[in-house]
Design a protein around this motif. Structure first.
Motif, mmCIF file in Angstrom:
data_model
loop_
_atom_site.group_PDB
_atom_site.id
_atom_site.type_symbol
_atom_site.label_atom_id
_atom_site.label_comp_id
_atom_site.label_asym_id
_atom_site.label_seq_id
_atom_site.Cartn_x
_atom_site.Cartn_y
_atom_site.Cartn_z
ATOM 1 N N ILE A 340 6.654 23.449 1.338
ATOM 2 C CA ILE A 340 6.523 23.223 0.145
ATOM 3 C C ILE A 340 5.478 23.259 0.133
ATOM 4 C CG2 ILE A 340 6.990 21.067 0.687
ATOM 5 C CD1 ILE A 340 8.673 21.105 -2.045
ATOM 6 N N ILE A 341 4.933 23.628 -1.888
ATOM 7 C CA ILE A 341 3.594 23.838 -1.999
ATOM 8 C C ILE A 341 3.160 22.477 -2.255
ATOM 9 C CG2 ILE A 341 1.495 24.665 -3.018
ATOM 10 C CD1 ILE A 341 2.714 26.116 -0.767
ATOM 11 N N VAL A 342 2.421 21.783 -2.786
ATOM 12 C CA VAL A 342 2.607 20.499 -2.840
ATOM 13 C C VAL A 342 1.110 20.404 -4.168
ATOM 14 C CG1 VAL A 342 3.291 17.793 -3.536
ATOM 15 C CG2 VAL A 342 4.832 19.516 -2.527
ATOM 16 N N LYS A 343 1.254 19.695 -5.723
ATOM 17 C CA LYS A 343 0.295 18.846 -6.224
ATOM 18 C C LYS A 343 0.052 17.667 -6.253
ATOM 19 C CE LYS A 343 -0.788 19.966 -9.854
ATOM 20 N NZ LYS A 343 -0.496 19.005 -11.574
ATOM 21 N N PHE A 344 -1.316 17.317 -6.068
ATOM 22 C CA PHE A 344 -1.264 15.794 -6.206
ATOM 23 C C PHE A 344 -2.189 15.286 -7.010
ATOM 24 C CE2 PHE A 344 -1.313 16.651 -1.333
ATOM 25 C CZ PHE A 344 -0.325 15.965 -0.922
ATOM 26 N N ASP A 345 -1.661 14.305 -8.111
ATOM 27 C CA ASP A 345 -2.315 13.094 -9.012
ATOM 28 C C ASP A 345 -3.711 12.732 -9.554
ATOM 29 O OD1 ASP A 345 -0.236 14.116 -10.590
ATOM 30 O OD2 ASP A 345 -0.262 12.469 -11.927
ATOM 31 N N LYS A 346 -4.186 12.848 -7.681
ATOM 32 C CA LYS A 346 -5.502 12.493 -7.438
ATOM 33 C C LYS A 346 -5.915 13.305 -5.816
ATOM 34 C CE LYS A 346 -4.005 8.984 -4.024
ATOM 35 N NZ LYS A 346 -4.299 7.650 -3.679
ATOM 36 N N LYS A 347 -6.934 13.292 -5.860
ATOM 37 C CA LYS A 347 -8.284 13.604 -4.963
ATOM 38 C C LYS A 347 -6.941 12.830 -3.455
ATOM 39 C CE LYS A 347 -11.816 15.669 -6.124
ATOM 40 N NZ LYS A 347 -13.450 16.005 -6.154
ATOM 41 N N VAL A 348 -7.163 13.980 -2.025
ATOM 42 C CA VAL A 348 -5.739 12.914 -0.652
ATOM 43 C C VAL A 348 -7.006 13.387 0.911
ATOM 44 C CG1 VAL A 348 -4.230 13.006 0.338
ATOM 45 C CG2 VAL A 348 -3.566 12.961 -2.042
ATOM 46 N N SER A 349 -7.300 12.861 1.209
ATOM 47 C CA SER A 349 -8.302 12.444 1.998
ATOM 48 C C SER A 349 -7.747 12.920 3.407
ATOM 49 C CB SER A 349 -9.152 11.459 2.468
ATOM 50 O OG SER A 349 -7.980 10.499 2.933
ATOM 51 N N ASP A 350 -8.516 13.402 3.925
ATOM 52 C CA ASP A 350 -7.361 14.396 5.054
ATOM 53 C C ASP A 350 -6.929 13.163 6.154
ATOM 54 O OD1 ASP A 350 -8.592 16.399 5.056
ATOM 55 O OD2 ASP A 350 -10.443 16.634 6.541
ATOM 56 N N GLU A 351 -7.309 11.519 5.954
ATOM 57 C CA GLU A 351 -6.919 10.766 6.899
ATOM 58 C C GLU A 351 -5.286 10.491 6.067
ATOM 59 O OE1 GLU A 351 -10.032 11.177 5.936
ATOM 60 O OE2 GLU A 351 -10.643 10.794 8.014
ATOM 61 N N GLU A 352 -5.354 10.742 4.796
ATOM 62 C CA GLU A 352 -4.568 10.064 4.158
ATOM 63 C C GLU A 352 -3.063 11.354 4.393
ATOM 64 O OE1 GLU A 352 -4.474 7.825 0.091
ATOM 65 O OE2 GLU A 352 -6.027 9.521 0.324
ATOM 66 N N LEU A 353 -3.120 12.712 4.968
ATOM 67 C CA LEU A 353 -2.581 13.525 4.754
ATOM 68 C C LEU A 353 -2.508 13.703 6.636
ATOM 69 C CD1 LEU A 353 -3.994 16.670 3.562
ATOM 70 C CD2 LEU A 353 -2.154 14.955 2.275
ATOM 71 N N VAL A 423 13.643 7.370 -0.341
ATOM 72 C CA VAL A 423 12.690 6.550 0.060
ATOM 73 C C VAL A 423 13.613 6.646 1.302
ATOM 74 C CG1 VAL A 423 12.394 3.518 0.597
ATOM 75 C CG2 VAL A 423 13.745 4.631 -1.329
ATOM 76 N N PRO A 424 12.037 6.940 2.236
ATOM 77 C CA PRO A 424 10.667 6.895 1.847
ATOM 78 C C PRO A 424 10.268 8.239 0.786
ATOM 79 C CG PRO A 424 9.924 7.556 3.858
ATOM 80 C CD PRO A 424 11.980 7.216 3.761
ATOM 81 N N SER A 425 8.742 8.283 0.173
ATOM 82 C CA SER A 425 8.853 9.838 -0.226
ATOM 83 C C SER A 425 6.877 10.094 -0.607
ATOM 84 C CB SER A 425 9.321 10.045 -1.734
ATOM 85 O OG SER A 425 8.472 9.078 -2.465
ATOM 86 N N VAL A 426 6.839 11.551 0.315
ATOM 87 C CA VAL A 426 5.112 11.736 -0.675
ATOM 88 C C VAL A 426 4.565 11.074 -1.276
ATOM 89 C CG1 VAL A 426 3.465 13.622 -1.013
ATOM 90 C CG2 VAL A 426 6.144 14.446 0.672
ATOM 91 N N SER A 427 5.464 10.773 -2.689
ATOM 92 C CA SER A 427 4.717 9.819 -3.635
ATOM 93 C C SER A 427 4.391 8.536 -3.576
ATOM 94 C CB SER A 427 5.717 9.940 -4.702
ATOM 95 O OG SER A 427 5.613 11.440 -5.777
ATOM 96 N N GLN A 428 5.699 7.897 -2.598
ATOM 97 C CA GLN A 428 5.298 6.792 -2.507
ATOM 98 C C GLN A 428 4.373 6.601 -1.140
ATOM 99 O OE1 GLN A 428 8.902 6.001 -0.003
ATOM 100 N NE2 GLN A 428 8.144 3.378 -0.080
ATOM 101 N N ILE A 429 4.120 7.318 0.286
ATOM 102 C CA ILE A 429 3.509 6.822 1.423
ATOM 103 C C ILE A 429 1.984 7.382 0.614
ATOM 104 C CG2 ILE A 429 2.748 7.772 3.178
ATOM 105 C CD1 ILE A 429 5.823 8.867 3.760
ATOM 106 N N LEU A 430 1.895 8.117 -0.512
ATOM 107 C CA LEU A 430 0.221 8.477 -0.761
ATOM 108 C C LEU A 430 -0.116 7.680 -2.384
ATOM 109 C CD1 LEU A 430 0.202 12.624 -0.830
ATOM 110 C CD2 LEU A 430 -1.097 10.600 0.836
ATOM 111 N N ASN A 431 0.508 7.142 -1.985
ATOM 112 C CA ASN A 431 0.240 6.623 -3.935
ATOM 113 C C ASN A 431 -0.128 7.435 -4.781
ATOM 114 O OD1 ASN A 431 1.071 3.577 -5.623
ATOM 115 N ND2 ASN A 431 -1.378 3.058 -4.584
ATOM 116 N N THR A 432 0.342 8.606 -5.566
ATOM 117 C CA THR A 432 -0.073 9.057 -6.065
ATOM 118 C C THR A 432 1.306 10.367 -6.984
ATOM 119 O OG1 THR A 432 -1.550 10.777 -6.670
ATOM 120 C CG2 THR A 432 -0.540 11.047 -4.415
#
Ligand code: ZN
Ligand code: ZN
Length: 449
Positions: A340-353, A423-432
């Motif tokens: 799946i290709i996902v777009k985030f509302d904020k920039k996401v760092s390598d560490e977060e990924l 729960v959990p979800s990508v949005s929740q873990i990255l807080n975006t």
């Protein structure tokens, strides 16, 4: 106690004294005695021995002998007895019965009925068949009472003999074997009314499909406005999408098999906007009332793929049976691989990924039925396992995520969180806010294969 052969003969005589029986029906009462011989031969043999017995009584016990011959003529319709009586007395017996008490002489019609059935079968291709005999209730009751009256222990029933005899004759004519377990065709016959009906069992073709483009639903999607009648919303077509995976696959199969309709079964489904790639998704097409069964599946595969070129393709078409439909439907516990290709509302760092990969791998996801399907699915909470997640950064605000999980996990909701319902979800873990852009199914793994 009498020796066994005398028991048989005395029982046969006891029966014939009371009821007229053809060779089939007399022989059938002793069917379990002696293999490799048909009931008609068995019945005729018994009548012959009784005729010899009668003849042997002459001239010493002439009255007894003639009485016995008369029974064999009037209730056994037995030619040798008739000729013997004529030789001895110079007379023939008048006014004798001609109708068998049990079968009403229906065995005489077997040849004609067999020909009718073979002619009807000629309209179909089949590997095998079975005969189903339907008897009038009174015929069956009459036979039951008869068997009780004479305490028949080694007999076969009428239904069996009809089925077996006609089955054998049809096999001889057509070269097709009788198959009781999974016949292609069931011939339903009532020998008394001579009504014949063919029940054509469905043809099952299995395979896997790949969906190469987005925007095609798996199943034909009936217009929600007009329920298929045709209206302005659907442009008169009666459906929401002009094509579906189901239709693209089923139509050429229906044409080749010349059936009356098809049903499409698949192991799960992808969303309209998701592709189905890799080795494809298992499916089965069930064709009702097929006239053709001996199909060239390779050619059929090519036809489907040519007609649906660039949209879908099928691979590995094979004949299947009914059991596989059941297996396929409950194959949810298998693994699936998504991209799946996902777009985030904020920039996401390598560490977060990297953290995202860790937090989503080898976990159980709790998922309430997604809001988008709540109108047609029950509101349940499911638990689905994720084996492994791999994340690849595409841009600072976009990533490709590969998810290997248990079948039945809703992937888009795993990304968005569906307002806290997953729960959990990508949005929740990255807080975006994470938004799914493109979804592909890469593999569907079935245990059965
Ligand atoms: Zn009979
Ligand atoms: Zn409509």
């Amino acid at each position: 106690m009498l020796p066994f052969q005398e028991q048989v003969l005395s029982k046969a005589l006891e029966i014939l004294k009371k009821y007229p029986l053809c060779d089939h029906c007399l022989g059938r009462q002793f069917a379990l005695l002696g293999y490799g011989v048909e009931n008609a031969e068995r019945g005729a043999a018994i009548k012959l021995i009784l005729t010899l017995d009668a003849n042997a009584l002459l001239p010493a016990q002439k009255r007894k002998g003639i009485k016995l011959l008369k029974i064999l003529i009037s209730h056994g319709f037995f030619k040798t007895a008739k000729e013997t009586l004529y030789k001895i007395t110079g007379k023939t017996l008048k006014g004798q019965s001609r109708t068998c008490y049990l079968c009403e002489n229906k065995f005489e019609k077997i040849q004609k009925i067999t020909e009718k059935i073979v002619e009807k079968l000629g309209a179909y291709e089949y590997h095998n068949f079975v005969i189903g005999i339907e008897l009038p209730v009174e015929v069956e009751e009459r036979e039951d009472e008869f068997k009780a009256e004479f305490q028949i222990k080694h007999g076969e029933n009428l239904r069996n003999e009809f089925g077996r005899t006609i089955g054998k004759k049809i096999s001889e004519k057509t070269g097709k074997p009788v198959n009781h377990r999974a016949p292609d065709i069931v011939v339903l016959l009532n020998p008394f009314t001579e009504q014949i009906r063919l029940q054509i069992n469905p043809l099952y073709i299995r395979g896997r499909y790949r969906k190469l483009i987005r925007g095609i639903p798996q199943a034909k999607w009936i217009c929600t406005q007009c329920q298929g009648k045709g209206c302005p919303k659907c442009g008169g077509a009666g459906k929401m999408y002009p094509e579906s995976v189901e239709e693209l696959i089923s139509k050429p199969i229906l044409e080749a098999a010349q059936g009356t309709k098809t049903s499409f079964h698949a192991s799960g489904r992808e969303d309209v906007d998701a592709r189905m790639l890799g080795t494809g998704r298992p499916f089965i097409v069930e064709v009702a009332n097929p006239r053709k069964r001996l199909l060239d599946l390779k050619a059929l595969e090519l036809t489907i793929n040519k007609r649906a070129e660039g949209k879908i393709e099928v691979l590995n078409l094979k004949l299947a049976d009914k059991n596989i439909v059941r297996k396929l439907k409950k194959a949810e516990a298998t693994q699936k691989l998504y991209r799946i290709i996902v777009k985030f509302d904020k920039k996401v760092s390598d560490e977060e990924l990297i953290l995202l990969e860790k937090k989503l791998s080898r976990i159980m996801v709790r998922q309430k039925t997604p809001r988008r399907v709540l109108h047609r699915r029950a509101d349940l909470t499911r638990e689905k396992y994720i084996y492994k997640v791999k994340v690849k950064k595409l841009t600072p605000k976009m990533a490709e995520i590969r998810i290997l999980c248990q079948g039945g996990l809703y992937i888009k909701e795993l990304v968005t969180g569906d307002m806290g319902r997953t729960v959990p979800s990508v949005s929740q873990i990255l807080n975006t806010n994470a938004t799914p852009l493109e979804l592909d199914v890469l593999e569907v793994m079935l245990k059965e294969e």
